[in-house]
Design an enzyme around this catalytic site. Structure first.
Site, PDB file in Angstrom:
ATOM      1  N   TYR A  57      45.323  33.105  42.057  1.00  0.00           N
ATOM      2  CA  TYR A  57      44.910  33.542  43.393  1.00  0.00           C
ATOM      3  C   TYR A  57      43.556  34.250  43.281  1.00  0.00           C
ATOM      4  O   TYR A  57      43.181  34.718  42.199  1.00  0.00           O
ATOM      5  CB  TYR A  57      45.945  34.489  44.004  1.00  0.00           C
ATOM      6  CG  TYR A  57      47.307  33.872  44.171  1.00  0.00           C
ATOM      7  CD1 TYR A  57      47.469  32.667  44.843  1.00  0.00           C
ATOM      8  CD2 TYR A  57      48.440  34.488  43.637  1.00  0.00           C
ATOM      9  CE1 TYR A  57      48.722  32.085  44.980  1.00  0.00           C
ATOM     10  CE2 TYR A  57      49.696  33.911  43.775  1.00  0.00           C
ATOM     11  CZ  TYR A  57      49.828  32.708  44.440  1.00  0.00           C
ATOM     12  OH  TYR A  57      51.062  32.126  44.568  1.00  0.00           O
ATOM     13  N   SER A  58      42.843  34.339  44.379  1.00  0.00           N
ATOM     14  CA  SER A  58      41.536  34.995  44.298  1.00  0.00           C
ATOM     15  C   SER A  58      41.680  36.427  43.808  1.00  0.00           C
ATOM     16  O   SER A  58      40.834  36.924  43.066  1.00  0.00           O
ATOM     17  CB  SER A  58      40.815  34.956  45.649  1.00  0.00           C
ATOM     18  OG  SER A  58      41.581  35.568  46.659  1.00  0.00           O
ATOM     19  N   GLU A  59      42.755  37.113  44.207  1.00  0.00           N
ATOM     20  CA  GLU A  59      43.079  38.419  43.644  1.00  0.00           C
ATOM     21  C   GLU A  59      44.584  38.604  43.540  1.00  0.00           C
ATOM     22  O   GLU A  59      45.338  38.078  44.376  1.00  0.00           O
ATOM     23  CB  GLU A  59      42.522  39.576  44.482  1.00  0.00           C
ATOM     24  CG  GLU A  59      41.111  40.006  44.124  1.00  0.00           C
ATOM     25  CD  GLU A  59      40.057  39.251  44.901  1.00  0.00           C
ATOM     26  OE1 GLU A  59      38.862  39.391  44.577  1.00  0.00           O
ATOM     27  OE2 GLU A  59      40.426  38.512  45.820  1.00  0.00           O
ATOM     28  N   THR A  60      44.973  39.340  42.529  1.00  0.00           N
ATOM     29  CA  THR A  60      46.348  39.809  42.388  1.00  0.00           C
ATOM     30  C   THR A  60      46.310  41.323  42.323  1.00  0.00           C
ATOM     31  O   THR A  60      45.515  41.896  41.564  1.00  0.00           O
ATOM     32  CB  THR A  60      47.005  39.238  41.121  1.00  0.00           C
ATOM     33  OG1 THR A  60      47.094  37.813  41.234  1.00  0.00           O
ATOM     34  CG2 THR A  60      48.403  39.797  40.926  1.00  0.00           C
ATOM     35  N   HIS A  90      42.200  41.809  51.112  1.00  0.00           N
ATOM     36  CA  HIS A  90      43.375  41.001  51.452  1.00  0.00           C
ATOM     37  C   HIS A  90      44.558  41.297  50.532  1.00  0.00           C
ATOM     38  O   HIS A  90      45.711  41.264  50.970  1.00  0.00           O
ATOM     39  CB  HIS A  90      43.024  39.507  51.468  1.00  0.00           C
ATOM     40  CG  HIS A  90      43.057  38.832  50.138  1.00  0.00           C
ATOM     41  ND1 HIS A  90      42.031  38.915  49.222  1.00  0.00           N
ATOM     42  CD2 HIS A  90      44.005  38.051  49.553  1.00  0.00           C
ATOM     43  CE1 HIS A  90      42.330  38.210  48.161  1.00  0.00           C
ATOM     44  NE2 HIS A  90      43.526  37.673  48.328  1.00  0.00           N
TER      45      HIS A  90
END
Length: 274
Positions: free
Chosen positions: A46-49, A76
């Site tokens: 994912y783009s961020e965790t 997000h």
């Protein structure tokens, strides 16, 4: 020693699954080492965790990792974590304090299922001191109205003439990846909107292992200030025109803070077996 970590996937800045920006949320009962957190983020892609750990009395530690490295701030994934705590874990509070490297973020329940997050507000630099012509070429931009560089976030954003120009952007990501500018932390495009939104955005960060970020809270900490000045208003509504789309409401609190508000949906819940 084996241990399990509770993992959620949450679609942020949307109320529909398969829309908005998916984030991983890992609920920790004790600290993980940096290598393990980075490995999890790389595996999830994912783009961020977000990794959150309950300190005490509703104060949580939060850290954010892209597939490639840790980042200073993420909107997000913070919304995703807040949605999990407030709506699935159901902590006995209406607000959450997150402690991170640069300070504190407060997230609070609002009406209609929304969550508001109090973030530090970025501001445009007086001028862009480096040559960004290669970035312009990689993005395929032939003309633009203005170029903005975030003083604190290091994000470079081109203002284009209209919404259609933002939708039409088709970056050369291989070319972008090969551009190295110290301090640059992602690039985007924005334009005025003539519909129900005040402005629209798209955002790209192939250096972080994500070509196009679907909905990006952190870039809106810069664009909130920029469009607030241009439109002479403190309350704004933005739409990110990625393939998954998403909406962010923005409220200028003061010269230093901005509230980002949105909805989220939990997509999956499970466990990581370490």
């Amino acid at each position: 020693m084996k241990r399990n970590v509770t993992l959620y996937t949450v679609d942020s800045f949307t109320e529909e699954i398969f829309k908005g920006n998916p984030a991983g949320v890992c609920i920790l009962d004790e600290e993980l080492d940096d290598h393990t957190m980075q490995s999890i983020a790389k595996e999830l892609k994912y783009s961020e965790t977000a990794f959150i750990l309950d300190f005490r009395d509703n104060i949580y530690s939060i850290r954010w990792f892209t597939p490639e490295y840790e980042v200073d701030l993420c909107g997000h994934a913070t919304l995703a974590a807040s949605h999990v705590l407030l709506n699935d874990i159901k902590i006995p509070f209406d607000s959450i304090l997150y402690s991170y490297n640069n300070g504190v973020i407060k997230a609070s329940s609002e009406e209609d299922g929304k969550i508001g997050m109090d973030f530090p507000m970025d501001e445009p630099e007086a001028n862009v001191s480096f040559d960004y012509s290669d970035i312009q070429k990689a993005l395929g931009i032939s003309e633009y109205t203005n170029v903005i560089l975030g003083k604190h976030t290091g994000k470079l954003v081109f203002e284009l003439k209209d919404e259609n120009s933002v939708e039409a952007i088709n970056p050369d990501f291989d070319m972008l990846k090969n551009i190295s500018i110290q301090g640059l932390k992602g690039v985007g495009v924005t334009a005025n909107s003539l519909g129900q939104y005040d402005f629209v955005t798209r955002y790209f960060n192939p250096w972080a292992g994500v070509n196009e970020d679907y909905v990006t809270g952190s870039v809106h900490t810069l664009l909130a200030k920029y469009w607030s000045v241009k439109k002479n208003k403190k309350d704004l509504k933005a739409k990110q025109l990625s393939s998954r789309e998403g909406e962010i409401e923005l409220h200028i609190i003061d010269d230093l803070r901005v509230k980002l508000t949105g909805k989220a949906r939990i997509f999956t819940k499970g466990e990581i077996f370490l």
